[in-house]
Design a protein around this motif. Structure first.
Motif, PDB file in Angstrom:
ATOM      1  N   SER A  73      15.513 -44.633  33.409  1.00  0.00           N
ATOM      2  CA  SER A  73      14.933 -44.070  34.056  1.00  0.00           C
ATOM      3  C   SER A  73      16.346 -42.949  35.206  1.00  0.00           C
ATOM      4  CB  SER A  73      15.026 -45.294  35.402  1.00  0.00           C
ATOM      5  OG  SER A  73      14.194 -45.795  35.570  1.00  0.00           O
ATOM      6  N   TYR A  74      17.958 -43.242  34.151  1.00  0.00           N
ATOM      7  CA  TYR A  74      18.605 -42.537  34.416  1.00  0.00           C
ATOM      8  C   TYR A  74      18.419 -40.898  33.783  1.00  0.00           C
ATOM      9  CZ  TYR A  74      23.651 -41.064  34.459  1.00  0.00           C
ATOM     10  OH  TYR A  74      24.357 -39.884  33.677  1.00  0.00           O
ATOM     11  N   ALA A  75      17.704 -41.651  32.459  1.00  0.00           N
ATOM     12  CA  ALA A  75      17.842 -39.669  31.734  1.00  0.00           C
ATOM     13  C   ALA A  75      17.113 -38.676  32.152  1.00  0.00           C
ATOM     14  CB  ALA A  75      17.248 -40.204  30.168  1.00  0.00           C
ATOM     15  N   ARG A  76      15.897 -39.602  32.732  1.00  0.00           N
ATOM     16  CA  ARG A  76      14.823 -38.506  33.346  1.00  0.00           C
ATOM     17  C   ARG A  76      15.188 -38.122  34.682  1.00  0.00           C
ATOM     18  NH1 ARG A  76      10.797 -42.316  35.208  1.00  0.00           N
ATOM     19  NH2 ARG A  76      11.137 -43.625  33.613  1.00  0.00           N
ATOM     20  N   ALA A  77      16.305 -38.559  35.457  1.00  0.00           N
ATOM     21  CA  ALA A  77      16.666 -38.067  36.258  1.00  0.00           C
ATOM     22  C   ALA A  77      18.243 -37.438  36.249  1.00  0.00           C
ATOM     23  CB  ALA A  77      17.959 -39.181  37.558  1.00  0.00           C
ATOM     24  N   ARG A  78      18.928 -37.278  34.944  1.00  0.00           N
ATOM     25  CA  ARG A  78      19.323 -36.209  34.286  1.00  0.00           C
ATOM     26  C   ARG A  78      19.052 -34.809  34.818  1.00  0.00           C
ATOM     27  NH1 ARG A  78      24.392 -35.707  35.738  1.00  0.00           N
ATOM     28  NH2 ARG A  78      24.959 -34.382  33.839  1.00  0.00           N
ATOM     29  N   ARG A  79      17.625 -34.992  33.131  1.00  0.00           N
ATOM     30  CA  ARG A  79      16.454 -33.790  33.277  1.00  0.00           C
ATOM     31  C   ARG A  79      16.339 -33.189  34.293  1.00  0.00           C
ATOM     32  NH1 ARG A  79      14.355 -37.764  29.351  1.00  0.00           N
ATOM     33  NH2 ARG A  79      12.505 -37.972  31.002  1.00  0.00           N
ATOM     34  N   GLY A  80      15.771 -34.285  34.961  1.00  0.00           N
ATOM     35  CA  GLY A  80      15.171 -33.053  36.564  1.00  0.00           C
ATOM     36  C   GLY A  80      16.054 -32.433  37.116  1.00  0.00           C
ATOM     37  N   TRP A  81      17.685 -33.302  37.398  1.00  0.00           N
ATOM     38  CA  TRP A  81      18.569 -32.745  37.892  1.00  0.00           C
ATOM     39  C   TRP A  81      19.094 -31.154  37.444  1.00  0.00           C
ATOM     40  CZ3 TRP A  81      21.309 -32.327  42.401  1.00  0.00           C
ATOM     41  CH2 TRP A  81      21.904 -31.761  42.362  1.00  0.00           C
TER      42      TRP A  81
ATOM     43  N   ILE B 284      15.933 -54.632  31.410  1.00  0.00           N
ATOM     44  CA  ILE B 284      16.237 -54.453  32.652  1.00  0.00           C
ATOM     45  C   ILE B 284      16.766 -52.467  32.043  1.00  0.00           C
ATOM     46  CG2 ILE B 284      17.975 -54.471  34.375  1.00  0.00           C
ATOM     47  CD1 ILE B 284      16.914 -57.294  35.178  1.00  0.00           C
ATOM     48  N   GLY B 285      17.926 -52.875  31.196  1.00  0.00           N
ATOM     49  CA  GLY B 285      18.880 -52.101  31.074  1.00  0.00           C
ATOM     50  C   GLY B 285      17.567 -50.857  30.160  1.00  0.00           C
ATOM     51  N   SER B 286      17.116 -50.596  29.518  1.00  0.00           N
ATOM     52  CA  SER B 286      16.500 -49.744  29.376  1.00  0.00           C
ATOM     53  C   SER B 286      15.358 -49.410  29.812  1.00  0.00           C
ATOM     54  CB  SER B 286      14.973 -50.540  27.882  1.00  0.00           C
ATOM     55  OG  SER B 286      14.000 -50.973  28.813  1.00  0.00           O
TER      56      SER B 286
END
Length: 98
Positions: A23-31, A16-18
């Motif tokens: 998902s968080y890393a993908r969201a930061r890159r998108g932002w 779950i953590g990975s």
């Protein structure tokens, strides 16, 4: 009995953590990509309007040249006056060149 339970919980937590971390890393890159694109929009908009202005100016000049050419051709400009036709008879004073 507690060791397999702790190992299973640890494994589930890692999975779950990975998933959450990726998902968080993908969201930061998108932002970050969104912010970078947002900063370039005014410059790109200015460049697009400048290109539209250049194209419309060229189309306008070409249209004016075509209209001028059609008007010039319609008025008969450039036609040379008809040359005078020679008379078929000669006068008595002239000798034919032979």
């Amino acid at each position: 009995m507690e060791r397999p339970l702790i190992a299973a919980l640890l494994l589930v937590g890692l999975i779950i953590g990975s998933g959450v971390g990726s998902s968080y890393a993908r969201a930061r890159r998108g932002w970050n990509d969104y912010q970078a694109a947002k900063k370039t929009v005014p410059g790109a908009r200015r460049a697009a309007w400048m290109l539209i202005k250049v194209v419309t100016t060229k189309v306008g000049v070409i249209a004016l040249l075509l209209i001028g050419a059609v008007a010039y051709a319609a008025t008969g400009g450039g036609d040379d006056p008809a040359p005078s036709t020679p008379t078929p008879s000669s006068t008595a004073d002239e000798r034919p060149d032979r």
